[in-house]
Motif scaffolding. Structure first.
Motif, short mmCIF file in Angstrom:
data_model
loop_
_atom_site.label_atom_id
_atom_site.label_comp_id
_atom_site.label_asym_id
_atom_site.label_seq_id
_atom_site.Cartn_x
_atom_site.Cartn_y
_atom_site.Cartn_z
N LEU A 39 -35.83 7.15 -14.25
CA LEU A 39 -35.14 6.73 -13.03
C LEU A 39 -35.14 7.83 -11.98
O LEU A 39 -35.21 7.57 -10.78
CB LEU A 39 -33.69 6.32 -13.36
N GLY A 40 -35.09 9.09 -12.41
CA GLY A 40 -35.04 10.19 -11.46
C GLY A 40 -33.79 10.12 -10.61
O GLY A 40 -32.69 9.86 -11.10
N SER A 41 -33.95 10.32 -9.33
CA SER A 41 -32.79 10.31 -8.42
C SER A 41 -32.58 8.97 -7.76
O SER A 41 -31.78 8.84 -6.83
CB SER A 41 -32.98 11.39 -7.34
N GLU A 51 -32.26 -1.14 -14.63
CA GLU A 51 -31.87 -1.23 -16.02
C GLU A 51 -33.06 -0.81 -16.89
O GLU A 51 -34.20 -0.70 -16.42
CB GLU A 51 -31.45 -2.64 -16.38
N LEU A 52 -32.78 -0.54 -18.15
CA LEU A 52 -33.85 -0.26 -19.10
C LEU A 52 -34.64 -1.53 -19.39
O LEU A 52 -34.08 -2.63 -19.41
CB LEU A 52 -33.27 0.29 -20.41
N GLY A 53 -35.95 -1.36 -19.62
CA GLY A 53 -36.78 -2.48 -19.98
C GLY A 53 -36.41 -3.02 -21.35
O GLY A 53 -35.64 -2.40 -22.10
N PRO A 54 -36.96 -4.17 -21.73
CA PRO A 54 -36.60 -4.81 -23.01
C PRO A 54 -36.79 -3.92 -24.22
O PRO A 54 -36.00 -3.98 -25.17
CB PRO A 54 -37.51 -6.04 -23.05
N ASP A 55 -37.86 -3.09 -24.21
CA ASP A 55 -38.10 -2.20 -25.36
C ASP A 55 -37.69 -0.77 -25.09
O ASP A 55 -38.01 0.14 -25.86
CB ASP A 55 -39.57 -2.27 -25.80
N ALA A 56 -36.98 -0.53 -23.98
CA ALA A 56 -36.45 0.79 -23.61
C ALA A 56 -37.54 1.83 -23.36
O ALA A 56 -37.25 3.02 -23.28
CB ALA A 56 -35.49 1.31 -24.68
N SER A 57 -38.80 1.39 -23.18
CA SER A 57 -39.88 2.35 -22.94
C SER A 57 -40.05 2.67 -21.46
O SER A 57 -40.79 3.58 -21.10
CB SER A 57 -41.21 1.80 -23.50
N GLN A 58 -39.39 1.92 -20.60
CA GLN A 58 -39.52 2.13 -19.17
C GLN A 58 -38.24 1.68 -18.46
O GLN A 58 -37.39 1.02 -19.06
CB GLN A 58 -40.74 1.38 -18.62
N VAL A 59 -38.16 2.02 -17.20
CA VAL A 59 -37.03 1.64 -16.37
C VAL A 59 -37.49 0.57 -15.39
O VAL A 59 -38.56 0.70 -14.77
CB VAL A 59 -36.47 2.84 -15.60
N LEU A 60 -36.72 -0.49 -15.26
CA LEU A 60 -36.99 -1.56 -14.29
C LEU A 60 -36.09 -1.37 -13.08
O LEU A 60 -34.86 -1.31 -13.22
CB LEU A 60 -36.74 -2.93 -14.92
N ILE A 61 -36.69 -1.25 -11.92
CA ILE A 61 -35.94 -1.02 -10.68
C ILE A 61 -36.12 -2.24 -9.79
O ILE A 61 -37.24 -2.62 -9.44
CB ILE A 61 -36.46 0.25 -9.96
N TYR A 62 -35.00 -2.86 -9.44
CA TYR A 62 -35.04 -4.08 -8.64
C TYR A 62 -34.87 -3.71 -7.16
O TYR A 62 -33.91 -3.03 -6.79
CB TYR A 62 -33.93 -5.03 -9.07
N VAL A 63 -35.83 -4.18 -6.34
CA VAL A 63 -35.79 -3.86 -4.92
C VAL A 63 -35.89 -5.13 -4.11
O VAL A 63 -36.39 -6.16 -4.58
CB VAL A 63 -36.93 -2.89 -4.54
N ASN A 64 -35.44 -5.05 -2.87
CA ASN A 64 -35.51 -6.17 -1.95
C ASN A 64 -36.13 -5.69 -0.65
O ASN A 64 -35.66 -4.71 -0.05
CB ASN A 64 -34.13 -6.76 -1.69
N ILE A 65 -37.20 -6.36 -0.22
CA ILE A 65 -37.88 -6.06 1.04
C ILE A 65 -37.33 -6.98 2.11
O ILE A 65 -37.25 -8.21 1.91
CB ILE A 65 -39.41 -6.24 0.92
N ASP A 66 -36.94 -6.41 3.24
CA ASP A 66 -36.40 -7.23 4.34
C ASP A 66 -37.41 -8.31 4.73
O ASP A 66 -38.63 -8.09 4.70
CB ASP A 66 -36.09 -6.36 5.56
#
Length: 551
Positions: A426-428, A449-464
């Protein structure tokens, strides 16, 4: 000489015998004693006819009970007097002989109770002050059976009991006097005492009769009396709670101070719910028991109990409220620490919409103040305190939730493009961090949130919505936080920075290749990798993309 003697004999009177006449009848001399005897007989007869009944009342002590002085008083009228005071055979208390007037002798029934009236002075009650001048007196109260008799039947009663054990204090008011006696159960008596008011809509409708410890010693029982004209306000679904002191609430722009009355500010009080707030309760009977709650919020809890698990870095505590769309819908009652000291379990009650919110997909998170050079949010929580927010979900009912660190992605927005970025860490990146295109903000991070297998981070973003044309299948995203430093043997050192905001708060930058390489427009929910750093080639891309004018 001879002549003189003759004259003397002639003047001498010869006594005549008295005639005595005898009269018949009594002499007047005996009339007054006779009248006195008759009066005495009449008084004895009257004393016998009007004589009261003598009873014995046992008291645990005999202080200030005096023979021929201490009176038996009922409703302000003297109904008898103490004839004698003597020690009991076991030396534990006294026996008091009281002569009860004949008119009051009908009160000597099996359910009659006696007690000694003494002065009472407290914040909640002033009573019996007349005894400071006249001295203590004994009074009595008819029992429920006797008191309910009609006047004619009451007058015909004959004395049936002549030995009583006095009560230590005045008993609760009997049913025949109207009103109703109830029992409240509480963990502690606190400031409750005899005379504490019972309030309804800030009107005094009754009082506390006494407080006592339950037989098991685990709770306190509070005997209360509700006046006759107000007893219809109480039914089996009524809730009672304590009031008193000051209640302060609100926020920076709306501070509210609530106080029931000056009396409750000093000594406290008890109030209860309105009939229209109940669920169709039934009439109550004398002696029915109710729970006494600490406040209105606790009393009116009729919601759904849930458990929220937080990590120990979140400062959730008892009393933390749960809000949805700014409205309080519940409150945390208890917080416990796990055995491994890594999590906190908050037990709460949802008092509004509980059945719709306690669903599998609902998300809870802690809202707290955020202070920073580039972002400041939730300042109102500095005054009102942090709270738990909820995003209602769907699915089956559940009572156990793992709280999120941040607010979840806002689903189904009417405008904008929702995407998912995948990163190894996730970093900063935090919720609210900006997405920039050529250092112009075009969107925001909405959650992670953490991905299903905790191997990566899922970052949810919204573009205007205005900038969604920028995102194509081959658009690249990278972490633009902090300062980048490139050092080459012949090219020297290059320092690369983003905006001041991205340096302080973190950020994500994006770039889209030229027309022949950009690919199709990205679809809702598309997934992109988030690079840890920028590729120099991406900075050289300069596609021409039509951007709608700002509204």
């Amino acid at each position: 000489m001879t002549a003189n003697n003759d004259n003397s004999d002639k003047n001498l009177t010869v006594p005549v015998a008295a005639a005595i006449e005898k009269k018949s009848g009594l002499s007047i001399v005996w009339l007054l004693p006779a009248i006195a005897v008759l009066v005495a007989l009449w008084l004895v007869y009257k004393s016998i006819i009007n004589a009261g009944e003598e009873i014995i009342i046992e008291f645990p002590w005999g202080a200030d009970i005096k023979a021929h002085e201490t009176e038996l008083i009922f409703e302000g009228l003297t109904m008898g007097v103490v004839k004698s005071v003597m020690l009991k055979e076991d030396l534990r208390g006294v026996k008091v002989a009281v002569e009860v007037n004949k008119k009051a002798a009908m009160a000597l029934q099996h359910d009659t109770v006696f007690w000694l009236v003494e002065p009472e002075v407290s914040l909640s009650r002033i009573a019996g002050l007349e005894t400071l001048v006249s001295g203590k007196y004994i009074t009595f109260q008819l029992g429920d059976v006797t008191g309910k008799l009609k006047a004619d039947a009451l007058r015909e009663l004959k004395p049936k009991k002549f030995h009583y054990l006095a009560l230590a204090e005045a008993p609760p008011k009997p049913e025949y006097m109207g009103g109703i006696n109830l029992v409240l159960s509480s963990d502690q008596a606190s400031s409750l005492e005899k005379g504490t008011p019972i309030l309804f809509q800030k009107i005094n409708v009754g009082m506390v009769e006494k407080t006592r410890l339950a037989d098991d010693g685990n709770s306190v029982l509070v005997d209360i009396y509700i006046k006759e004209e107000y007893k219809h306000l109480v039914n089996t679904d009524t809730r009672f709670w304590r009031v008193g002191g000051l209640q302060i609430g609100g926020g920076l722009g709306n501070i509210k101070i609530n106080m029931e009355s000056f009396q409750t500010l000093l000594i406290g009080g008890i109030t209860f719910s309105k009939p229209n707030e109940t669920n169709g309760g039934k009439p109550v009977n004398a002696g029915d028991a109710f729970e006494l709650f600490e406040d209105k919020a606790a009393a009116m809890d009729r919601g759904v109990a849930i458990e929220l698990v937080f990590n120990t870095g979140e400062a959730v505590s008892e009393g933390t409220v749960i809000k949805y769309l700014g409205q309080t819908i519940g409150e945390v009652n208890t917080v416990t620490l796990s055995d491994d000291l890594t999590t906190l379990t908050a037990r709460a009650v949802l008092t509004k919409g509980g059945n719709r919110i306690a669903r599998k997909d609902s998300v809870f998170w802690l809202v707290k103040p955020e202070l920073g050079l580039a972002k400041t949010r939730n300042l109102e929580t500095l005054v009102t305190g942090q709270y738990i927010a909820v995003s209602p979900g769907k699915g089956e009912k559940t009572h156990h939730f793992v709280a999120s660190l941040n607010s979840p992605l806002e689903k189904a927005k009417s405008t904008g493009l929702n995407l998912v970025l995948q990163a190894t860490t996730l970093g900063s990146i935090r919720e609210g961090v900006a997405l920039t295109y050529r250092n112009i903000e075009v969107g925001k991070v909405k959650g992670y949130e953490l991905g299903p297998d905790a191997s990566q981070v899922l970052i949810y973003v919204n573009i205007d919505e205005r900038y969604r044309q920028l995102i194509h299948d081959n658009t690249r995203f990278w972490n633009a936080s902090g300062i980048g430093l490139d050092v080459g043997l012949f090219s020297g050192a290059k320092i690369r920075t983003g905006s001041l905001e991205s340096m302080l708060e973190g950020g994500i930058a994006l770039a889209t290749p030229n027309q022949d390489q950009m690919g199709e427009l990205a679809k809702e929910g598309a997934v992109f990798p988030l690079a840890a750093e920028v590729n120099e080639e991406w900075l050289s891309w300069q596609p021409k993309i039509d951007i709608p004018p700002a509204e």
